[in-house]
Design a protein around this motif. Structure first.
Motif, PDB file in Angstrom:
ATOM      1  N   UNK A   1      21.028  29.888  41.007  1.00 25.41           N
ATOM      2  CA  UNK A   1      21.888  30.058  39.829  1.00 25.41           C
ATOM      3  C   UNK A   1      21.302  31.015  38.801  1.00 25.41           C
ATOM      4  N   UNK A   2      20.038  31.365  38.956  1.00 25.72           N
ATOM      5  CA  UNK A   2      19.364  32.174  37.952  1.00 25.72           C
ATOM      6  C   UNK A   2      18.633  31.352  36.911  1.00 25.72           C
ATOM      7  N   UNK A   3      18.694  30.031  37.030  1.00 24.74           N
ATOM      8  CA  UNK A   3      17.982  29.145  36.109  1.00 24.74           C
ATOM      9  C   UNK A   3      16.513  29.087  36.527  1.00 24.74           C
ATOM     10  N   UNK A   4      15.588  29.512  35.678  1.00 27.57           N
ATOM     11  CA  UNK A   4      14.172  29.534  36.074  1.00 27.57           C
ATOM     12  C   UNK A   4      13.589  28.151  36.342  1.00 27.57           C
ATOM     13  N   UNK A   5      14.155  27.103  35.741  1.00 27.99           N
ATOM     14  CA  UNK A   5      13.645  25.760  35.993  1.00 27.99           C
ATOM     15  C   UNK A   5      13.984  25.276  37.395  1.00 27.99           C
ATOM     16  N   UNK A   6      15.061  25.795  37.963  1.00 38.86           N
ATOM     17  CA  UNK A   6      15.515  25.358  39.280  1.00 38.86           C
ATOM     18  C   UNK A   6      15.045  26.265  40.406  1.00 38.86           C
ATOM     19  N   UNK A   7      14.622  27.472  40.080  1.00 37.86           N
ATOM     20  CA  UNK A   7      14.428  28.517  41.085  1.00 37.86           C
ATOM     21  C   UNK A   7      13.410  28.156  42.157  1.00 37.86           C
ATOM     22  N   UNK A   8      12.393  27.356  41.825  1.00 41.16           N
ATOM     23  CA  UNK A   8      11.373  27.011  42.807  1.00 41.16           C
ATOM     24  C   UNK A   8      11.813  25.955  43.801  1.00 41.16           C
ATOM     25  N   UNK A   9      12.877  25.214  43.493  1.00 38.71           N
ATOM     26  CA  UNK A   9      13.361  24.169  44.388  1.00 38.71           C
ATOM     27  C   UNK A   9      12.772  22.805  44.120  1.00 38.71           C
ATOM     28  N   UNK A  10      11.569  22.761  43.539  1.00 38.67           N
ATOM     29  CA  UNK A  10      10.901  21.500  43.199  1.00 38.67           C
ATOM     30  C   UNK A  10      10.062  21.739  41.948  1.00 38.67           C
ATOM     31  N   UNK A  11      10.300  20.952  40.902  1.00 39.38           N
ATOM     32  CA  UNK A  11       9.613  21.156  39.627  1.00 39.38           C
ATOM     33  C   UNK A  11       9.158  19.812  39.072  1.00 39.38           C
ATOM     34  N   UNK A  12       8.043  19.844  38.350  1.00 37.39           N
ATOM     35  CA  UNK A  12       7.474  18.637  37.758  1.00 37.39           C
ATOM     36  C   UNK A  12       7.450  18.786  36.234  1.00 37.39           C
ATOM     37  N   UNK A  13       7.896  17.726  35.530  1.00 36.90           N
ATOM     38  CA  UNK A  13       7.960  17.718  34.071  1.00 36.90           C
ATOM     39  C   UNK A  13       7.199  16.508  33.534  1.00 36.90           C
ATOM     40  N   UNK A  14       6.808  16.588  32.248  1.00 37.43           N
ATOM     41  CA  UNK A  14       6.301  15.387  31.603  1.00 37.43           C
ATOM     42  C   UNK A  14       7.477  14.627  30.995  1.00 37.43           C
ATOM     43  N   UNK A  15       7.210  13.498  30.361  1.00 39.23           N
ATOM     44  CA  UNK A  15       8.283  12.625  29.878  1.00 39.23           C
ATOM     45  C   UNK A  15       9.065  13.224  28.717  1.00 39.23           C
ATOM     46  N   UNK A  16       8.574  14.347  28.157  1.00 36.17           N
ATOM     47  CA  UNK A  16       9.289  15.024  27.077  1.00 36.17           C
ATOM     48  C   UNK A  16       9.990  16.291  27.555  1.00 36.17           C
ATOM     49  N   UNK A  17       9.994  16.505  28.870  1.00 38.77           N
ATOM     50  CA  UNK A  17      10.700  17.642  29.428  1.00 38.77           C
ATOM     51  C   UNK A  17       9.905  18.921  29.484  1.00 38.77           C
ATOM     52  N   UNK A  18       8.597  18.853  29.237  1.00 37.48           N
ATOM     53  CA  UNK A  18       7.771  20.056  29.336  1.00 37.48           C
ATOM     54  C   UNK A  18       7.434  20.317  30.800  1.00 37.48           C
ATOM     55  N   UNK A  19       7.687  21.540  31.244  1.00 36.95           N
ATOM     56  CA  UNK A  19       7.450  21.890  32.640  1.00 36.95           C
ATOM     57  C   UNK A  19       5.950  21.957  32.912  1.00 36.95           C
TER      58      UNK A  19
ATOM     59  N   UNK B   1      26.483  29.477  30.361  1.00 35.28           N
ATOM     60  CA  UNK B   1      27.699  30.201  30.018  1.00 35.28           C
ATOM     61  C   UNK B   1      27.346  31.369  29.100  1.00 35.28           C
ATOM     62  N   UNK B   2      28.010  32.517  29.285  1.00 35.62           N
ATOM     63  CA  UNK B   2      27.679  33.696  28.470  1.00 35.62           C
ATOM     64  C   UNK B   2      27.807  33.412  26.977  1.00 35.62           C
ATOM     65  N   UNK B   3      26.814  33.870  26.232  1.00 36.52           N
ATOM     66  CA  UNK B   3      26.815  33.815  24.769  1.00 36.52           C
ATOM     67  C   UNK B   3      26.794  32.387  24.217  1.00 36.52           C
ATOM     68  N   UNK B   4      26.423  31.412  25.043  1.00 32.55           N
ATOM     69  CA  UNK B   4      26.319  30.033  24.580  1.00 32.55           C
ATOM     70  C   UNK B   4      24.937  29.489  24.935  1.00 32.55           C
ATOM     71  N   UNK B   5      24.373  28.627  24.083  1.00 34.21           N
ATOM     72  CA  UNK B   5      23.089  28.010  24.433  1.00 34.21           C
ATOM     73  C   UNK B   5      23.244  27.099  25.645  1.00 34.21           C
ATOM     74  N   UNK B   6      22.203  27.035  26.457  1.00 30.07           N
ATOM     75  CA  UNK B   6      22.246  26.178  27.637  1.00 30.07           C
ATOM     76  C   UNK B   6      22.100  24.727  27.195  1.00 30.07           C
ATOM     77  N   UNK B   7      23.027  23.852  27.558  1.00 28.76           N
ATOM     78  CA  UNK B   7      22.960  22.463  27.088  1.00 28.76           C
ATOM     79  C   UNK B   7      21.871  21.670  27.803  1.00 28.76           C
ATOM     80  N   UNK B   8      21.356  20.652  27.120  1.00 32.65           N
ATOM     81  CA  UNK B   8      20.430  19.722  27.758  1.00 32.65           C
ATOM     82  C   UNK B   8      21.178  18.918  28.820  1.00 32.65           C
TER      83      UNK B   8
END
Length: 216
Positions: free
Chosen positions: A136-154, A86-93
């Motif tokens: 959506x413009x979200x860089x975490x989603x843009x590839x279609x498939x993403x891998x993270x560690x258990x702490x959410x690091x891409x 949302x504009x001017x708001x931090x992206x929520x977890x």
């Protein structure tokens, strides 16, 4: 064959998943989401072979979950599919980890438009996205498939190598010990086909079922 977990009349079953080691985990919620998250009560239900469902009431929930899986140490990972910027708001977890007793441990963001959630044996989190998240413009989603560690690091995301197309929607996802797998054959309108099972990145083979865009 396991039955679904026993719920109260006020509860809704919002998530169900099979873990990489064959257990079942589910999430139920109770309360109206219209009144906000403080009015939403959440339980996780864990089923192991030979046992009945074991319900765990969660505390400190900050998301409206609809995806769930189990980390190797027994912690629960719950995910909310949408994470709208949302504009001017931090992206929520939109991901939260809870211990086996139901206490909130940490939260992080894993991108908008989560369609599939799977955790492999070492504890790597694989996420497949649907089209609204990918575009959506979200860089975490843009590839279609993403891998993270258990702490959410891409750790890795899919970007098509030469000769391959990008993912428009991840239709299915499965994991083994260290691999996210789902056999995929891309068939064109002229009957030509490509085996997409040989797309390798970071020493991990990906064979995810996805809608592919490009020349046929």
């Amino acid at each position: 064959m396991a039955k679904l977990p026993a719920l109260t009349d006020a509860e809704d079953l919002v998530a169900l998943n099979a873990t990489v080691d064959g257990r079942l985990v589910a999430v139920s919620t109770c309360g109206s989401r219209r009144n906000g998250l403080p009015g939403l009560r959440v339980r996780v239900h864990l089923h192991e072979a030979g046992d009945d469902w074991r319900p765990v009431a969660l505390t400190g929930v900050t998301i409206a979950p609809n995806k769930v899986d189990l980390l190797p140490d027994g912690d629960f990972l719950l995910v909310q599919s949408r994470c709208v910027r949302r504009p001017f708001e931090p992206v929520p977890d939109n991901a939260q980890v809870f211990n086996a007793s139901g206490q909130a441990l940490r939260s992080f963001r894993i991108g908008d438009g989560v369609e599939h959630l799977a955790i492999d044996e070492p504890g790597t989190i694989w996420v497949g996205y649907f089209d609204e998240g990918i575009y959506s413009g979200d860089p975490l989603s843009a590839g279609g498939l993403t891998r993270f560690d258990e702490y959410g690091r891409q750790l890795w995301t899919y970007w098509p190598p030469s000769g391959f197309d990008h993912i428009a929607t991840c239709y299915a996802l499965n994991v083994s010990a260290r691999t996210a797998t789902f056999p995929l054959l891309d068939v064109g309108c002229r009957g030509n086909f490509r085996d997409l099972s040989k797309c390798v990145s970071d020493d991990l083979q990906w064979t995810g079922a996805a809608q592919m865009l490009g020349d046929r």
